[in-house]
Design a protein around this motif. Structure first.
Motif, PDB file in Angstrom:
ATOM      1  N   LEU A  41       0.840  -1.207   0.000  1.00 13.42           N
ATOM      2  CA  LEU A  41       0.000   0.000   0.000  1.00 13.42           C
ATOM      3  C   LEU A  41       0.872   1.254   0.000  1.00 13.42           C
ATOM      4  CD1 LEU A  41      -2.799  -1.120   2.514  1.00 13.42           C
ATOM      5  CD2 LEU A  41      -2.833  -1.212   0.012  1.00 13.42           C
ATOM      6  N   GLU A  73      -6.632  -4.811  -0.187  1.00 14.35           N
ATOM      7  CA  GLU A  73      -6.908  -3.666   0.678  1.00 14.35           C
ATOM      8  C   GLU A  73      -6.598  -2.358  -0.054  1.00 14.35           C
ATOM      9  OE1 GLU A  73      -8.214  -3.946   3.610  1.00 14.35           O
ATOM     10  OE2 GLU A  73      -7.977  -6.103   3.993  1.00 14.35           O
ATOM     11  N   ASN A  75      -6.964   0.809   2.142  1.00 12.70           N
ATOM     12  CA  ASN A  75      -6.827   1.788   3.217  1.00 12.70           C
ATOM     13  C   ASN A  75      -5.349   1.941   3.593  1.00 12.70           C
ATOM     14  OD1 ASN A  75      -7.017   3.465   5.407  1.00 12.70           O
ATOM     15  ND2 ASN A  75      -8.697   2.353   6.377  1.00 12.70           N
ATOM     16  N   LYS A  76      -4.711   3.001   3.112  1.00 12.28           N
ATOM     17  CA  LYS A  76      -3.287   3.208   3.347  1.00 12.28           C
ATOM     18  C   LYS A  76      -2.992   3.716   4.748  1.00 12.28           C
ATOM     19  CE  LYS A  76      -2.655   4.392  -1.524  1.00 12.28           C
ATOM     20  NZ  LYS A  76      -2.216   5.440  -2.489  1.00 12.28           N
ATOM     21  N   LYS A  77      -4.004   4.178   5.479  1.00 10.58           N
ATOM     22  CA  LYS A  77      -3.787   4.755   6.803  1.00 10.58           C
ATOM     23  C   LYS A  77      -3.705   3.694   7.893  1.00 10.58           C
ATOM     24  CE  LYS A  77      -6.064   9.149   5.703  1.00 10.58           C
ATOM     25  NZ  LYS A  77      -7.142  10.100   6.092  1.00 10.58           N
ATOM     26  N   LYS A  78      -4.081   2.465   7.602  1.00  8.39           N
ATOM     27  CA  LYS A  78      -4.094   1.408   8.610  1.00  8.39           C
ATOM     28  C   LYS A  78      -3.219   0.233   8.181  1.00  8.39           C
ATOM     29  CE  LYS A  78      -8.674   2.467  10.493  1.00  8.39           C
ATOM     30  NZ  LYS A  78      -9.998   1.914  10.859  1.00  8.39           N
TER      31      LYS A  78
END
Length: 491
Positions: A41, A73, A75-78
């Motif tokens: 990611l 996935e 979502n790069k923030k998690k």
């Protein structure tokens, strides 16, 4: 260790962590230190591992799982939460210390760094090289289990756990050695073993300051028990899981050291070293006879030669019925020198047998018995009786279940021979007295070495003399001060 952890926190910038690994572990220098950088990611992820201590297929599987995140996935923030969730192995822990990262990598675990995250994931995928469990060479039994401890601490704890499936069995892992960082497992049963005994052993381990314990359990023994200069073993070693499990059930503490196939049982007494698993694989009557025979052999290994030397030097001490004992003619070499030379020769043969390849060991034995022994008698170097009694004493040493006790008894025998040769009957008596006093004053972790003989404990002494049937052996040995005294109902 905690102070070091505070000095070296994990950096948020992954390149700084990589530089730390280069400076402290030898990344790009040591060929066996594995490293792989992935992008998940659009975030850098680094894996560190030691190739010889990790299964290659498992490391590949971890990398495959991480790469697959890019397909599943968005979502790069998690990233850290997603990575932790995707690592499907039994033990995954977080750490915020680079010092711990280094220790764990060198112990065979995989460490995962994520760019922008001030902690790392430690994945336990250890696969130490070693042999499969097999019966120990020094503790054979006619009937019984054929598995034995190996050099792998994980396998060894599993072999113990297989025999004691109790939720109160504890395996506490410690590390000893500033450089070796050797894993040591402290084993005990929580509601049986005396808490003071556990704390004494644990404190002794924590106070050890040394570069490494490459000689494993023997080095630990020299730190834990005293006095340092002593021939007699104050701890017992075994490679049999059933023997270790039996002592755990009695209330002893067991130390398992990584890379060693023998475990350390403590505290122990003189009589612990005279017992063998074979006695408990036979009926109580047969086991008792075997125990008596073994004790007689042990006593002969210590006292037979000094006593025969006393009678040979002073035949007037013998009754008429035993007048045949002693050399029939004077030899060219004094009898005392003959005994010492013959005893030393057997020690040479024992050491040669250890270092001789197995296919050649039989040939060496024939050479020793037929050529050296017989020719030495024919030329007058040794008398026939000297060879006889030295051989019987040597057999007594080999019958002794504990190798360490057998060697210590050999040293005691030589001292008694010298006392007898120099001072005669008075020397034998004084030497015997000093020997007894020495054993009586010995202690193993505050445990009297000659218990239950001194101090005398009638019930425990019966269990030393006799192989008591298990249904009648309802109480644990009082010498280890077990918290739970009864191993069976009091009915």
């Amino acid at each position: 260790m905690s102070q070091n952890q505070n000095k070296s926190p994990i950096y948020a910038k992954i390149e700084k962590n990589k530089q730390y690994m280069k400076d402290n572990v030898g990344l790009d220098t040591s060929f066996d230190l594995g490293f792989r950088e992935l992008v998940v990611l659009k975030t850098k992820i680094q894996l560190y591992y030691v190739t010889g201590l990790c299964d290659a297929s498992v490391v590949q599987q971890i990398m495959r799982q991480l790469i697959q995140i890019n397909d599943d996935e968005i979502n790069k923030k998690k990233v850290s939460e997603i990575v932790e969730n995707r690592i499907i192995y039994q033990q995954v822990e977080r750490t915020q210390s680079l010092d711990e990262v280094v220790d764990q990598v060198l112990s065979g675990l995989v460490v995962i760094f994520i760019d922008g995250v001030k902690y790392a994931f430690i994945v336990d995928v250890r696969n130490y090289p070693g042999r499969t469990p097999q019966e120990p060479d020094t503790e054979h039994v006619v009937r019984g289990s054929r598995d034995g401890y190996t050099e792998n601490i994980i396998e060894n704890t599993a072999l113990t756990r297989r025999r004691i499936r109790d939720a109160r069995l504890r395996h506490e892992m410690l590390k000893v050695g500033e450089r070796s960082k050797t894993d040591i497992c402290l084993c005990y049963i929580d509601d049986v073993t005396d808490r003071d005994l556990i704390e004494i052993v644990k404190n002794s381990l924590n106070q050890i300051e040394i570069d490494g314990i490459t000689m494993t359990d023997k080095t630990l023994e020299e730190f834990i028990v005293g006095p340092k200069w002593k021939p007699y073993p104050l701890v017992r070693y075994t490679e049999r899981p059933d023997v270790a499990a039996t002592h755990l059930m009695e209330g002893h503490v067991v130390l398992i050291v990584d890379t060693s196939p023998s475990v350390m049982i403590l505290p122990t007494t003189f009589f612990h070293h005279t017992q063998h698993a074979e006695e408990y694989r036979e009926s109580p009557v047969v086991g008792t006879v075997m125990r008596w025979a073994r004790m007689i052999a042990i006593m002969l290994s210590i006292f037979l030669l000094p006593l025969w030397l006393l009678f040979a030097l002073d035949p007037s001490l013998l009754p008429k019925e035993l007048a045949f004992i002693g050399p029939k003619e004077e030899g060219t070499i004094p009898i005392t020198i003959q005994i010492i030379l013959a005893d030393l020769g057997i020690e040479f043969l024992r050491m040669a047998a250890i270092h001789t390849p197995t296919p050649l060991a039989t040939s060496m034995g024939l050479i020793a018995a037929v050529l050296i022994g017989q020719i030495a008698i024919d030329v007058g170097l040794f008398g026939p009786e000297v060879i006889l009694y030295v051989s019987v004493s040597a057999i007594g040493v080999y019958v002794t279940p504990s190798y360490e006790l057998g060697v210590a008894n050999k040293i005691a025998r030589i001292v008694l021979i010298l006392f007898t040769a120099i001072f005669g009957a008075i020397g034998f008596t004084v030497g015997l007295t000093l020997y007894g006093l020495y054993l009586i004053q010995l202690k193993s972790l505050h445990t009297p070495y000659m218990w239950p003989f001194i101090p005398f404990d009638a019930r425990a002494m019966i269990e030393v003399v006799l192989r008591v049937p298990v249904p009648y052996s309802k109480k644990r040995p009082s010498i280890v001060h077990p918290k739970n005294d009864y191993r069976q109902p009091k009915s």
